[in-house]
Scaffold this motif. Structure first.
Motif, PDB file in Angstrom:
ATOM      1  N   SER A   1     -11.490  -9.363   3.918  1.00 52.52           N
ATOM      2  CA  SER A   1     -12.213  -8.566   4.912  1.00 52.52           C
ATOM      3  C   SER A   1     -12.304  -9.293   6.251  1.00 52.52           C
ATOM      4  O   SER A   1     -12.146  -8.687   7.313  1.00 52.52           O
TER       5      SER A   1
ATOM      6  N   SER B   1       0.829  -1.207   0.000  1.00 50.39           N
ATOM      7  CA  SER B   1       0.000   0.000   0.000  1.00 50.39           C
ATOM      8  C   SER B   1       0.864   1.258   0.000  1.00 50.39           C
ATOM      9  O   SER B   1       0.623   2.196  -0.768  1.00 50.39           O
TER      10      SER B   1
ATOM     11  N   GLY C   1      -9.140  -8.970   8.154  1.00 52.77           N
ATOM     12  CA  GLY C   1      -8.780  -7.616   8.538  1.00 52.77           C
ATOM     13  C   GLY C   1      -7.776  -6.930   7.632  1.00 52.77           C
ATOM     14  O   GLY C   1      -7.272  -5.864   7.963  1.00 52.77           O
TER      15      GLY C   1
ATOM     16  N   ILE D   1      -8.392  -5.687   4.580  1.00 51.74           N
ATOM     17  CA  ILE D   1      -9.019  -4.552   3.910  1.00 51.74           C
ATOM     18  C   ILE D   1     -10.316  -4.197   4.619  1.00 51.74           C
ATOM     19  O   ILE D   1     -10.856  -4.979   5.403  1.00 51.74           O
ATOM     20  N   SER D   2     -10.839  -3.015   4.295  1.00 51.63           N
ATOM     21  CA  SER D   2     -12.086  -2.555   4.897  1.00 51.63           C
ATOM     22  C   SER D   2     -13.283  -3.306   4.310  1.00 51.63           C
ATOM     23  O   SER D   2     -13.287  -3.632   3.115  1.00 51.63           O
ATOM     24  N   PRO D   3     -14.316  -3.582   5.132  1.00 50.71           N
ATOM     25  CA  PRO D   3     -15.541  -4.220   4.618  1.00 50.71           C
ATOM     26  C   PRO D   3     -16.242  -3.367   3.564  1.00 50.71           C
ATOM     27  O   PRO D   3     -17.126  -3.858   2.853  1.00 50.71           O
ATOM     28  N   PHE D   4     -15.853  -2.099   3.449  1.00 49.71           N
ATOM     29  CA  PHE D   4     -16.456  -1.212   2.446  1.00 49.71           C
ATOM     30  C   PHE D   4     -16.318  -1.786   1.040  1.00 49.71           C
ATOM     31  O   PHE D   4     -17.207  -1.621   0.199  1.00 49.71           O
ATOM     32  N   TRP D   5     -15.202  -2.489   0.790  1.00 48.33           N
ATOM     33  CA  TRP D   5     -14.939  -2.958  -0.564  1.00 48.33           C
ATOM     34  C   TRP D   5     -15.921  -4.021  -1.017  1.00 48.33           C
ATOM     35  O   TRP D   5     -16.278  -4.078  -2.196  1.00 48.33           O
TER      36      TRP D   5
END
Length: 237
Positions: free
Chosen positions: A204, A44, A207, A209-213
């Motif tokens: 997700s 990242s 943990g 990445i964000s669950p938003f994706w």
């Protein structure tokens, strides 16, 4: 009935294999969680730092598209030759493919270089402007060359109704080809959304990445399915 049984057996077999693979991947993630998490942070940071160089890929694609365009122009000088016509048509198609890929790639570049662009100041602004102008001009000259070979084609790339006008100016065979390509694209994208959703769910849960994706991918998938179903229903009325 035998055919249906074979399908059901194959489906169950695929589900079992998928569960085994999913469990194995989960085991690996659990065993190397810290190392994978550190790698995700490292990647990242790497993309944020050097994301601006992604524009190089986009400019390279535009360069290839431009080369194909000028090659096609050389064939267009002798359109009375059927071989030249076919070669020019295929070459222009290749030019359009690379140019079409370059446009969405620009937005990927914008996202990857969001932070580094601020540090570059005016250079970042010029990168974006030149990229957009090059893409639009190239699209325009490619379409004009296609119109030179097929004067019946209508539409202007700078018009918001370009896709509609272009489609309506196509003959029945071309419309059939467009329909087949759209259907194959729909099937391909459905599989891509499915695989992407599974991967994002796994990342997700752990943990990374964000669950938003998963919400983002899921909404795009829902929109595709809903739009496809609505247009199918309209065609049947």
């Amino acid at each position: 009935m035998n055919y249906d049984k074979k399908i059901m057996i194959r489906f169950v077999f695929i589900m079992i294999i998928s569960l085994i693979i999913g469990g194995f991947i989960g085991f690996l993630i659990g065993g190397y969680y810290q190392e994978l998490f550190e790698w995700s942070i490292y990647l990242s940071d790497l993309m944020i730092t050097y994301g601006v160089f992604a524009y190089g890929i986009g400019y390279f694609l535009l360069l290839i598209s431009t080369i194909y365009y000028f090659k096609a122009k050389s064939y267009l000088k002798a359109l009375e030759d059927e071989i030249n016509y076919e070669t020019a048509n295929k070459t222009l198609s290749k030019a359009m493919i690379f140019n079409n890929v370059a446009m969405p790639l620009m937005f990927i570049c914008l996202g990857l270089s969001a932070f580094s662009l601020f540090d570059l100041g005016m250079i970042s602004f010029l990168l974006i402007v030149v990229y957009i102008v090059w893409t639009l001009i190239l699209s325009n000259v490619i379409i004009k060359s296609i119109k030179q070979m097929a004067p019946e084609k209508k539409g202007n790339v700078f018009d918001v109704k370009f896709q509609k006008d272009w489609y309506e100016s196509c003959d029945e065979l071309e419309k059939l080809q467009i329909g087949n390509a759209c259907y194959k694209t729909f099937k391909c994208m459905t599989n891509i959304y499915l695989v992407s959703a599974v991967i994002i769910c796994c990342l997700s849960y752990t943990g990374f990445i964000s669950p938003f994706w998963i919400l983002f991918i899921g909404m795009l998938w829902i929109l595709q399915q809903a739009i496809y179903s609505i247009y199918c229903m309209k065609e049947n009325i």
